[in-house]
Design a protein around this motif. Structure first.
Motif, PDB file in Angstrom:
ATOM      1  N   LEU A  30      20.615  42.140  23.859  1.00 13.42           N
ATOM      2  CA  LEU A  30      19.372  42.692  24.411  1.00 13.42           C
ATOM      3  C   LEU A  30      19.107  44.078  23.844  1.00 13.42           C
ATOM      4  O   LEU A  30      17.979  44.411  23.456  1.00 13.42           O
ATOM      5  CB  LEU A  30      19.462  42.742  25.936  1.00 13.42           C
ATOM      6  N   LEU A  31      20.164  44.902  23.763  1.00 21.40           N
ATOM      7  CA  LEU A  31      19.990  46.236  23.189  1.00 21.40           C
ATOM      8  C   LEU A  31      19.556  46.158  21.732  1.00 21.40           C
ATOM      9  O   LEU A  31      18.688  46.906  21.274  1.00 21.40           O
ATOM     10  CB  LEU A  31      21.300  47.027  23.285  1.00 21.40           C
ATOM     11  N   ALA A  32      20.168  45.229  21.019  1.00 19.65           N
ATOM     12  CA  ALA A  32      19.822  45.089  19.607  1.00 19.65           C
ATOM     13  C   ALA A  32      18.383  44.666  19.426  1.00 19.65           C
ATOM     14  O   ALA A  32      17.685  45.117  18.509  1.00 19.65           O
ATOM     15  CB  ALA A  32      20.758  44.088  18.936  1.00 19.65           C
ATOM     16  N   SER A  33      17.927  43.794  20.346  1.00 20.04           N
ATOM     17  CA  SER A  33      16.539  43.339  20.229  1.00 20.04           C
ATOM     18  C   SER A  33      15.553  44.423  20.615  1.00 20.04           C
ATOM     19  O   SER A  33      14.435  44.482  20.096  1.00 20.04           O
ATOM     20  CB  SER A  33      16.326  42.097  21.107  1.00 20.04           C
ATOM     21  N   CYS A  34      15.971  45.311  21.556  1.00 20.32           N
ATOM     22  CA  CYS A  34      15.063  46.389  21.977  1.00 20.32           C
ATOM     23  C   CYS A  34      15.010  47.497  20.947  1.00 20.32           C
ATOM     24  O   CYS A  34      13.989  48.164  20.785  1.00 20.32           O
ATOM     25  CB  CYS A  34      15.520  46.967  23.323  1.00 20.32           C
ATOM     26  N   ALA A  35      16.136  47.748  20.297  1.00 25.23           N
ATOM     27  CA  ALA A  35      16.172  48.824  19.302  1.00 25.23           C
ATOM     28  C   ALA A  35      15.465  48.364  18.037  1.00 25.23           C
ATOM     29  O   ALA A  35      15.768  47.318  17.498  1.00 25.23           O
ATOM     30  CB  ALA A  35      17.613  49.209  18.982  1.00 25.23           C
ATOM     31  N   SER A  36      14.526  49.138  17.620  1.00 24.43           N
ATOM     32  CA  SER A  36      13.798  48.794  16.403  1.00 24.43           C
ATOM     33  C   SER A  36      13.952  49.919  15.386  1.00 24.43           C
ATOM     34  O   SER A  36      14.030  51.092  15.742  1.00 24.43           O
ATOM     35  CB  SER A  36      12.309  48.579  16.699  1.00 24.43           C
ATOM     36  N   THR A  37      14.029  49.561  14.160  1.00 24.54           N
ATOM     37  CA  THR A  37      14.151  50.551  13.093  1.00 24.54           C
ATOM     38  C   THR A  37      12.859  51.346  12.986  1.00 24.54           C
ATOM     39  O   THR A  37      11.778  50.748  12.894  1.00 24.54           O
ATOM     40  CB  THR A  37      14.428  49.852  11.760  1.00 24.54           C
ATOM     41  N   PRO A  38      12.935  52.686  13.077  1.00 24.01           N
ATOM     42  CA  PRO A  38      11.696  53.473  12.991  1.00 24.01           C
ATOM     43  C   PRO A  38      11.005  53.231  11.660  1.00 24.01           C
ATOM     44  O   PRO A  38      11.664  53.077  10.632  1.00 24.01           O
ATOM     45  CB  PRO A  38      12.184  54.921  13.105  1.00 24.01           C
ATOM     46  N   PRO A  39       9.701  53.160  11.685  1.00 24.39           N
ATOM     47  CA  PRO A  39       8.979  52.901  10.434  1.00 24.39           C
ATOM     48  C   PRO A  39       9.223  54.018   9.427  1.00 24.39           C
ATOM     49  O   PRO A  39       9.270  55.195   9.768  1.00 24.39           O
ATOM     50  CB  PRO A  39       7.512  52.872  10.875  1.00 24.39           C
ATOM     51  N   ALA A  40       9.411  53.643   8.193  1.00 19.36           N
ATOM     52  CA  ALA A  40       9.644  54.630   7.140  1.00 19.36           C
ATOM     53  C   ALA A  40       8.382  55.446   6.898  1.00 19.36           C
ATOM     54  O   ALA A  40       7.268  54.908   6.951  1.00 19.36           O
ATOM     55  CB  ALA A  40      10.064  53.919   5.855  1.00 19.36           C
ATOM     56  N   GLU A  41       8.580  56.739   6.709  1.00 14.00           N
ATOM     57  CA  GLU A  41       7.430  57.583   6.424  1.00 14.00           C
ATOM     58  C   GLU A  41       6.844  57.204   5.074  1.00 14.00           C
ATOM     59  O   GLU A  41       7.577  56.940   4.121  1.00 14.00           O
ATOM     60  CB  GLU A  41       7.846  59.059   6.410  1.00 14.00           C
ATOM     61  N   PRO A  42       5.524  57.178   4.999  1.00 10.01           N
ATOM     62  CA  PRO A  42       4.918  56.800   3.724  1.00 10.01           C
ATOM     63  C   PRO A  42       5.269  57.808   2.637  1.00 10.01           C
ATOM     64  O   PRO A  42       5.344  59.008   2.878  1.00 10.01           O
ATOM     65  CB  PRO A  42       3.410  56.813   4.034  1.00 10.01           C
ATOM     66  N   GLU A  43       5.505  57.312   1.462  1.00  9.69           N
ATOM     67  CA  GLU A  43       5.849  58.178   0.340  1.00  9.69           C
ATOM     68  C   GLU A  43       4.674  59.079  -0.007  1.00  9.69           C
ATOM     69  O   GLU A  43       3.529  58.627  -0.051  1.00  9.69           O
ATOM     70  CB  GLU A  43       6.222  57.332  -0.875  1.00  9.69           C
ATOM     71  N   PHE A  44       4.977  60.374  -0.211  1.00 11.01           N
ATOM     72  CA  PHE A  44       3.923  61.324  -0.528  1.00 11.01           C
ATOM     73  C   PHE A  44       3.393  61.065  -1.935  1.00 11.01           C
ATOM     74  O   PHE A  44       4.160  60.978  -2.890  1.00 11.01           O
ATOM     75  CB  PHE A  44       4.446  62.758  -0.437  1.00 11.01           C
ATOM     76  N   VAL A  45       2.102  60.921  -2.018  1.00  8.14           N
ATOM     77  CA  VAL A  45       1.445  60.717  -3.305  1.00  8.14           C
ATOM     78  C   VAL A  45       0.636  61.970  -3.613  1.00  8.14           C
ATOM     79  O   VAL A  45      -0.338  62.267  -2.913  1.00  8.14           O
ATOM     80  CB  VAL A  45       0.523  59.488  -3.287  1.00  8.14           C
ATOM     81  N   PRO A  46       1.016  62.742  -4.619  1.00  8.93           N
ATOM     82  CA  PRO A  46       0.288  63.972  -4.929  1.00  8.93           C
ATOM     83  C   PRO A  46      -1.174  63.670  -5.244  1.00  8.93           C
ATOM     84  O   PRO A  46      -1.466  62.750  -6.015  1.00  8.93           O
ATOM     85  CB  PRO A  46       1.023  64.523  -6.155  1.00  8.93           C
ATOM     86  N   PRO A  47      -2.098  64.414  -4.652  1.00  8.43           N
ATOM     87  CA  PRO A  47      -3.514  64.194  -4.969  1.00  8.43           C
ATOM     88  C   PRO A  47      -3.828  64.585  -6.404  1.00  8.43           C
ATOM     89  O   PRO A  47      -3.220  65.500  -6.961  1.00  8.43           O
ATOM     90  CB  PRO A  47      -4.241  65.108  -3.977  1.00  8.43           C
ATOM     91  N   VAL A  48      -4.766  63.862  -6.987  1.00  4.10           N
ATOM     92  CA  VAL A  48      -5.208  64.140  -8.343  1.00  4.10           C
ATOM     93  C   VAL A  48      -6.692  64.458  -8.325  1.00  4.10           C
ATOM     94  O   VAL A  48      -7.428  64.052  -7.422  1.00  4.10           O
ATOM     95  CB  VAL A  48      -4.931  62.949  -9.289  1.00  4.10           C
ATOM     96  N   TYR A  49      -7.121  65.185  -9.349  1.00  4.57           N
ATOM     97  CA  TYR A  49      -8.516  65.622  -9.432  1.00  4.57           C
ATOM     98  C   TYR A  49      -9.028  65.443 -10.858  1.00  4.57           C
ATOM     99  O   TYR A  49      -8.338  65.834 -11.792  1.00  4.57           O
ATOM    100  CB  TYR A  49      -8.634  67.092  -9.008  1.00  4.57           C
TER     101      TYR A  49
END
Length: 380
Positions: A30-49
């Protein structure tokens, strides 16, 4: 087919006997099913101009805020801190105004800390200029670097320009209260002989001019302009720069334009009108040029900088207003400069930062401010 009652009872009893063993396993499941892996932060994409689908010309590279943004920690430094209990002192920008860059060193004037902060990217170190002795600054604003490395700083409160060598050793002062009223910026000729000092004056003053000095002797050579809106006249001039061909460009902020002058101070041309669309000006401030002669103008109201050809034609703009200091977001952009390799450095006073942009044709590890030797500096 029906089950025999005895068989049902026997099965039930078997389950009861197994419960003490099954419950811990079920609880863990039950604990394993309740615990969820936190979503990975999106990779930073440097803005271009400019942004897609247009072909990019510049990409955001990094931001300078603190000494730790350039200083690497060597094994020796880490051992000394561990052995002595000392801690590395964090130093950062408080109210930056202008920026200049040469051979991997980024000089930033700070009007509140009364100094010029130096982020030496090439050497991986940080130091300060103008905060002690006869070299002390009161309220530094505009800065410029000559090709020999000499640093010139406009001190609006002291009403003079202070000159230092590349390492911050005081050389001399130029101008005084008799000549300068509110010096807000400086620009140096390509050969290092002429120093142009922007005197903003004030609302009640008629001293809206650019003063020309001999950069070495400090001799006053000429006054350029007067208050007005005709060609060669100014209304609250703020900052200036000199192109490689010797052309002097001055941000004439109260007239919402940029004026160009010959090296001797004679008027050449002007471009810009007041407005809220690209290619126009609302609150122009900082200015710089690159080796191709293009002109970079910061607009505080737009929260960006615009790039023009020498003829005043708009090429593109970079950045926008924002309420957080993310890359390319600005609230009070001020000074700007372009280094030998084409990297652009932009100051924002509100977010206390310097954003750096790299031409897409330049590899991140290349140039004076490149990252080629970063790993070596940190680990040795």
């Amino acid at each position: 087919m029906s089950l025999h009652p005895r068989r049902i009872t026997t099965a039930a009893c078997s389950m009861c006997r197994a419960l003490p063993y099954l419950l811990p396993i079920a609880f863990l499941m039950l604990l394993a099913s309740c615990a969820s892996t936190p979503p990975a932060e999106p990779e930073f994409v440097p803005p271009v101009y400019p942004p897609p689908p247009a072909e990019p010309r510049f990409v955001y590279e990094r931001t300078l805020l603190y000494n730790e943004d350039v200083e690497g920690y060597t094994r020796k430094q880490r051992f000394v801190e561990f052995a002595t209990g000392a801690s590395h002192k964090l130093k950062g920008l408080v109210k930056p105004f202008d920026v200049a860059a040469r051979q991997g060193r980024v000089y930033v004037s700070d009007s509140v800390q009364r100094l010029v902060a130096v982020f030496d990217i090439a050497a991986g170190r940080y130091f300060e200029i103008g905060n002690e002795g006869e070299a002390r600054l009161i309220k530094p604003l505009g800065i410029a670097i000559a090709r020999d490395g000499a640093l010139y700083v406009a001190d609006v409160t002291a009403q003079r320009v202070m000159a230092y060598d590349a390492d911050g050793v005081f050389l001399r002062s130029i101008g005084n209260k008799e000549i300068l009223m509110r010096p807000s910026d400086v620009a140096i000729s390509p050969d290092g002989t002429r120093l142009y000092v922007v005197d903003t004056g004030g609302v009640e003053s008629e001293t809206h001019v650019v003063q020309m000095f001999d950069a070495h002797s400090g001799e006053h050579l000429r006054t350029i302009g007067q208050r007005g809106n005709n060609d060669g006249e100014f209304n609250l001039p703020l900052q200036a720069t000199v192109a490689d061909d010797g052309t002097l460009y001055v941000v004439d902020s109260g007239n919402f334009r940029v004026q160009a002058f010959e090296a001797d101070g004679s008027f050449r041309s002007t471009f810009g009108v007041v407005g809220r669309f690209p290619g126009q000006f609302a609150r122009p401030k900082g200015i710089a040029t690159d080796h191709e002669g293009n002109i970079y103008v910061v607009d505080t109201a737009f929260g960006n900088f615009q790039i023009f050809t020498p003829a005043g034609e708009l090429l593109l703009f970079v950045g926008e207003r924002g309420h957080a200091g993310f890359p390319g977001k600005y609230m009070l952009p001020a000074g700007i400069t372009v280094d030998e390799d084409g990297r652009i450095y932009v100051v924002d006073q509100f977010f206390r930062k310097v954003d750096i942009y790299r031409p897409v044709t330049l590899n991140p590890q290349d140039g004076y401010a490149g990252t080629r030797d970063k790993a070596t500096r940190i680990e040795n």
